[in-house]
Design a protein around this motif. Structure first.
Motif, mmCIF file in Angstrom:
data_model
loop_
_atom_site.group_PDB
_atom_site.id
_atom_site.type_symbol
_atom_site.label_atom_id
_atom_site.label_comp_id
_atom_site.label_asym_id
_atom_site.label_seq_id
_atom_site.Cartn_x
_atom_site.Cartn_y
_atom_site.Cartn_z
ATOM 1 N N LEU A 238 0.817 -1.262 -0.147
ATOM 2 C CA LEU A 238 0.043 0.104 0.075
ATOM 3 C C LEU A 238 0.884 1.434 0.121
ATOM 4 N N SER A 239 1.874 1.449 0.786
ATOM 5 C CA SER A 239 2.908 2.531 0.810
ATOM 6 C C SER A 239 3.641 2.697 -0.410
ATOM 7 N N GLN A 240 3.916 1.594 -0.992
ATOM 8 C CA GLN A 240 4.593 1.700 -2.261
ATOM 9 C C GLN A 240 3.790 2.039 -3.386
ATOM 10 N N ASP A 241 2.573 1.560 -3.352
ATOM 11 C CA ASP A 241 1.757 2.233 -4.386
ATOM 12 C C ASP A 241 1.416 3.764 -4.125
ATOM 13 N N CYS A 242 1.460 4.156 -2.896
ATOM 14 C CA CYS A 242 1.114 5.581 -2.460
ATOM 15 C C CYS A 242 2.278 6.456 -3.216
ATOM 16 N N VAL A 243 3.503 5.728 -2.955
ATOM 17 C CA VAL A 243 4.784 6.526 -3.405
ATOM 18 C C VAL A 243 4.781 6.640 -4.726
ATOM 19 N N GLN A 244 4.476 5.444 -5.644
ATOM 20 C CA GLN A 244 4.359 5.602 -6.986
ATOM 21 C C GLN A 244 3.488 6.254 -7.639
#
Length: 308
Positions: A238-244
Motif C-alpha cells: 500500500l505504501s509503495q503504491d502511494c509512493v508511485q
C-alpha cells in the motif's frame, strides 16, 4: 520470549480426558480460520482496487477534460490524463499483487492443515485405543472386585456353617469356595494384565501427546510469524503504491509548472488571429449631398482614441 511449553500446561489428571488437547486443537482451528478471513479480506480488497483502477482508466480515456486547451496548458492536461491512466493501471497491478498474497496465504494454511492432519490422526487413534483399554480395565476391575466379594461371601458361608450343616452340605460349600477362589484368580490375572496393557498405552499416549504439543507449538509460531509478515507485506504494498502514485502526481505538478500563461495567450493570438485593423466608424451620409455615382471611400485611419 519466555513462555511455558504446551506439553507442560495442558495435562489433565483424568486419564480419559482430552480437554487440554481439545483446547489446543480449537486454538489451531481458530488460527486457520483467521488466516482464511485474511485471505477473503485480500480478495475483497483486490476487487475494490481493480474496480477503482478500471474506473480511473475509463475516466482518463473517455471523459473530456479541457480538450480545446492550447499550447503549454494542453501539454499539462495531456500529462495529467496520462498519469491518471497510469495510476489506474497501478491499482490494477496492486489488485493482482493482493490476489497473489491471498494465494500464498491459502497455500501456507493448507500446508499446515495437511501436516497437522497426520498428527491428529495419530492422536485420534491413540485416544480411542486408550479409552477403550481404560474402559476394558475398569470393567475387569469391577469384575475382579465382584469376584473378591463372592470369595469373601463363600468363606463366610463356610465359617458360619461349620457345625450347622451336614458333611455333604459342607463339601458343597467348600467346592463353591474353591470355585470362587479360582474365578478370583482368573479375574485378578485379567485385571492385572489389563492394567499393564493400559500403562503401556498410557506411556505411548503421553509420549505422542508431548510430541504433538511440540509440533503444534512450532506450527503456531510459524503461523503467527507468517501472518504478521503477510500483514507487513500488505502495508508495504500500500505504501509503495502511494509512493508511485505520488511520483506520477509530481510529474503532473512539474508539467503544470511548465505551463506559461503569456506563451499560451501568445500562442492563441498567433494561432487564431484574423487581422490587425478594426472596422472603420460608420459615418453619416446626407442623401442629397452625397454623389450617387461615387463609391464611399473607407477611412484609412481610425479616429483618435480608437484601437488603442
Amino acid at each position: 520470549v519466555e513462555f511455558p511449553p504446551l506439553p507442560g500446561t495442558f495435562w489433565s489428571t483424568d486419564l480419559t480426558s482430552t480437554a487440554g488437547y481439545d483446547n489446543i486443537l480449537q486454538h489451531l482451528n481458530d488460527g486457520r480460520k483467521n488466516c482464511k478471513e485474511y485471505e477473503d479480506f485480500l480478495k475483497e480488497r483486490a476487487i475494490i482496487e481493480e474496480k477503482y483502477g478500471k474506473e480511473l482508466i475509463n475516466l482518463s480515456r473517455k471523459k473530456p477534460c479541457g480538450q480545446t486547451e492550447l499550447n503549454t496548458l494542453k501539454k499539462a492536461l495531456e500529462v495529467f490524463k496520462q498519469r491518471i491512466d497510469s495510476v489506474g493501471q497501478s491499482h490494477i497491478q496492486l489488485a493482482q499483487s493482493f490476489r497473489e498474497e491471498a494465494r500464498k496465504m491459502e497455500d501456507f494454511r493448507e500446508k499446515q492443515k495437511l501436516h497437522r492432519k497426520k498428527i491428529e490422526l495419530i492422536m485420534e487413534a491413540i485416544h480411542k485405543n486408550k479409552n477403550l483399554q481404560y474402559k476394558k480395565t475398569m470393567e475387569s476391575k469391577r469384575l475382579y472386585e465382584q469376584r473378591c466379594r463372592d470369595k469373601d461371601e463363600a468363606e463366610q458361608a463356610v465359617h458360619r456353617s461349620a457345625n450347622l450343616v451336614t458333611q455333604k452340605q459342607q463339601e458343597k460349600l467348600f467346592m463353591k469356595l474353591a470355585q470362587t477362589k479360582s474365578t478370583l484368580e482368573d479375574s485378578d490375572r485379567a485385571y492385572q494384565q489389563n492394567v499393564n496393557t493400559l500403562e503401556k498405552i498410557r506411556e505411548e499416549w503421553e509420549n505422542e501427546h508431548i510430541k504433538a504439543c511440540e509440533f503444534f507449538e512450532t506450527q503456531e509460531c510459524e503461523r503467527i510469524s507468517y501472518f504478521r509478515n503477510a500483514l507487513w507485506v500488505h502495508v508495504n504494498q500500500l505504501s509503495q503504491d502511494c509512493v508511485q502514485s505520488d511520483e506520477k502526481y509530481e510529474e503532473i505538478r512539474r508539467s503544470l509548472e511548465a505551463c506559461n500563461i503569456d506563451k499560451d495567450i501568445e500562442f492563441f493570438v498567433n494561432y487564431r488571429k484574423i487581422g490587425n485593423m478594426p472596422p472603420a466608424p460608420v459615418v453619416y451620409e446626407n442623401y442629397y449631398n452625397t454623389p450617387r455615382n461615387t463609391t464611399p471611400v473607407r477611412n484609412q485611419a481610425p479616429p483618435p482614441g480608437i484601437g488603442r
